[in-house]
Design an enzyme around this catalytic site. Structure first.
Site, PDB file in Angstrom:
ATOM      1  N   LYS A  94       8.518  46.139 -16.629  1.00 23.03           N
ATOM      2  CA  LYS A  94       8.640  45.414 -17.902  1.00 23.03           C
ATOM      3  C   LYS A  94       7.814  46.028 -19.032  1.00 23.03           C
ATOM      4  O   LYS A  94       8.173  45.933 -20.197  1.00 23.03           O
ATOM      5  CB  LYS A  94       8.261  43.955 -17.714  1.00 23.03           C
ATOM      6  CG  LYS A  94       9.331  43.161 -16.978  1.00 23.03           C
ATOM      7  CD  LYS A  94       9.116  41.675 -17.116  1.00 23.03           C
ATOM      8  CE  LYS A  94      10.270  40.904 -16.501  1.00 23.03           C
ATOM      9  NZ  LYS A  94      10.280  40.998 -15.021  1.00 23.03           N
ATOM     10  N   SER A 151      11.225  47.903  -8.454  1.00 18.19           N
ATOM     11  CA  SER A 151      10.928  47.388  -9.797  1.00 18.19           C
ATOM     12  C   SER A 151       9.527  46.829  -9.980  1.00 18.19           C
ATOM     13  O   SER A 151       8.969  46.894 -11.072  1.00 18.19           O
ATOM     14  CB  SER A 151      11.964  46.329 -10.202  1.00 18.19           C
ATOM     15  OG  SER A 151      11.963  45.256  -9.289  1.00 18.19           O
ATOM     16  N   GLU A 163       9.225  34.717 -25.186  1.00 14.39           N
ATOM     17  CA  GLU A 163       9.362  33.578 -24.287  1.00 14.39           C
ATOM     18  C   GLU A 163       9.259  34.125 -22.873  1.00 14.39           C
ATOM     19  O   GLU A 163       9.528  35.294 -22.627  1.00 14.39           O
ATOM     20  CB  GLU A 163      10.684  32.854 -24.497  1.00 14.39           C
ATOM     21  CG  GLU A 163      11.832  33.298 -23.601  1.00 14.39           C
ATOM     22  CD  GLU A 163      12.493  34.587 -24.047  1.00 14.39           C
ATOM     23  OE1 GLU A 163      12.322  34.962 -25.228  1.00 14.39           O
ATOM     24  OE2 GLU A 163      13.155  35.218 -23.216  1.00 14.39           O
TER      25      GLU A 163
HETATM   26  C1  LIG Z   1      11.363  40.522 -14.251  1.00 12.82           C
HETATM   27  C2  LIG Z   1      11.566  41.302 -13.016  1.00 12.82           C
HETATM   28  C3  LIG Z   1      12.860  41.600 -12.519  1.00 12.82           C
HETATM   29  C4  LIG Z   1      14.117  41.076 -13.160  1.00 12.82           C
HETATM   30  O1  LIG Z   1      14.315  41.437 -14.480  1.00 12.82           O
HETATM   31  P1  LIG Z   1      15.399  42.545 -14.898  1.00 12.82           P
HETATM   32  O2  LIG Z   1      15.468  42.440 -16.363  1.00 12.82           O
HETATM   33  O3  LIG Z   1      16.681  42.186 -14.210  1.00 12.82           O
HETATM   34  O4  LIG Z   1      14.888  43.855 -14.429  1.00 12.82           O
HETATM   35  C5  LIG Z   1      12.980  42.395 -11.396  1.00 12.82           C
HETATM   36  N1  LIG Z   1      11.888  42.856 -10.746  1.00 12.82           N
HETATM   37  C6  LIG Z   1      10.637  42.583 -11.172  1.00 12.82           C
HETATM   38  C7  LIG Z   1       9.482  43.128 -10.416  1.00 12.82           C
HETATM   39  C8  LIG Z   1      10.432  41.796 -12.308  1.00 12.82           C
HETATM   40  O5  LIG Z   1       9.174  41.520 -12.731  1.00 12.82           O
END
Ligand SMILES: *Cc1c(COP(=O)(O)O)cnc(C)c1O
Length: 393
Positions: A89, A377, A111
């Site tokens: 993010k 992610s 938000e």
């Molecule tokens: C917020 C988040 C997601 C989901 O958000 P996307 O916009 O779909 O990427 C996925 N993995 C992690 C670790 C997150 O913090």
């Protein structure tokens, strides 16, 4: 078929800017300026410098030996979990805060549902010394106390949204109201590839550094710059958009998007938007979303807070409808099991969101020479308590 955004802000039939008239000036200012600003040399230099020295990029493309052996394919992990603040993010919030500065803004609003985007926003505001206000549902403030504490520690002001279900959509309404009242000095940082045009495209561009790095990294290890499969979890779709970005129009690469089936697609408690969603408008864009027959948005559910969203970004709606990507939904239980598996086979504790993506290895067949890249992610520290309670560790 082309998967880039068109001039009007659409991916196929999805996207656009469906906003109240009072927001036109704010969104138009962004739309007119974002491409010009982010392609300028000094913007690019500052962005790349921060990605390198503050976020810790490039993140490794790691060959997972034990997983590869067990599942009989070449499995790589793109390690976004190693970014500062523990997930992808931050790539987007760095980009947007630099853009906000160029537009002369001195106040940031955002938000947040689970608090991850709120933390990433509070982080970059602290970095730049800019005022930060985060709207969060009153119920979410109670459920996500550690992230609320982080935001406060970072100097952000957290304001409770007390209307409706007191969750993400109510926080979004409050943020939009704030932006309408403060059109000149305030930038609204949206955390995924959702919202009115130009947000989905802008966020995808900031996250596209993920696939840009993969091209070089894979060329070095495999002698070719494209994989056979790209796999990512999808909440709103930003980590997935970043992973797919430079391969969207390269049809040698197969794309897999993984959604949260929660307690099961037919249970009434899921976030399986592609399977259950119909065309509609959420957060200012036309996309697929889960709704009742009379068009009320359905409350989503997933054990992972980051996938607990009733829609997907318009790019993903288009990837689904045009069959460019295969969508698979994974129930809570399989995702949780994969949290343990990845921890104990590779020594990497993933976020529960991330763990969903890996669960496709149980059902999909691959050839031994297939190159698979999973987007890792985020890291699982934030989810330790959920894991521990779930497995009674
Ligand atoms: C917020 C988040 C997601 C989901 O958000 P996307 O916009 O779909 O990427 C996925 N993995 C992690 C670790 C997150 O913090």
């Amino acid at each position: 078929m082309n998967y880039n955004i068109d001039k009007k802000g659409y991916y196929g039939n999805f996207g656009g800017a469906f906003i109240p008239e009072m927001l036109y000036p704010n969104v138009t200012e962004l739309k007119k300026n974002y491409l010009k600003i982010i392609s300028e040399k000094d913007f690019q230099k500052e962005f790349n410098d921060l990605l390198e020295k503050y976020v810790g990029r490039p993140t490794p493309l790691y060959f997972a030996k034990r997983l590869s052996k067990k599942y009989n394919a070449k499995i790589y992990l793109k390690r976004e979990d190693l970014c500062h603040t523990g997930a992808h993010k931050i790539n987007n919030t760095i980009g947007q805060i630099l853009l906000a500065k160029k537009l002369g803004k001195n106040r940031i609003i955002a938000e947040t549902g689970a608090g991850q985007h709120g933390v990433a926003t509070a982080t970059v505001c602290a970095l730049m010394g800019i005022e930060c206000i985060v709207y969060m549902g009153e119920l979410d403030i109670k459920r996500q106390a550690p992230n609320v504490a982080r935001m406060k520690m970072l100097g952000a002001k957290v304001i409770a949204a007390k209307s409706g279900s007191k969750t993400l959509k109510d926080a979004t309404n409050e943020a939009i109201r704030d932006w309408i009242n403060n059109p000149v000095d305030t930038h609204y940082i949206i955390g995924s590839v959702v919202g009115p045009h130009p947000y989905p495209d802008m966020v995808a561009r900031f996250q596209s550094v993920i696939s840009e790095e993969i091209k070089t990294q894979l060329k070095e290890t495999e002698g070719r710059d494209y994989p056979d499969y790209l796999i990512a979890c999808v909440g709103g779709g930003s980590n997935a958009a970043g992973l797919y970005y430079h391969y969207l129009n390269d049809f040698r690469v197969r794309i897999i998007a993984v959604e949260a089936a929660g307690k099961g697609i037919d249970s009434g408690e899921s976030a399986a938007t592609s399977a259950l969603g119909k065309e509609g408008i959420i957060h200012g864009s036309k996309t697929l979303l889960m709704q009742t027959i009379d068009g009320q948005i359905t409350e989503p559910y997933s054990i992972s807070a980051g996938l607990d969203y009733p829609g997907v970004g318009p790019l993903h709606a288009h990837l689904y409808r045009s069959k460019r990507a295969e969508f698979i939904s994974i129930p809570d239980q399989e995702a949780m099991d994969w949290g343990l598996t990845l921890s104990q086979m590779e020594g990497i504790i993933p976020a529960i969101e991330t763990a969903h993506a890996f669960a496709i290895l149980e059902s999909k067949q691959f050839k031994p020479n297939d190159i698979l890249i999973f987007n890792c992610s985020g890291r699982g520290d934030k989810d330790l308590e959920t894991f521990i309670n779930y497995f009674k560790l």
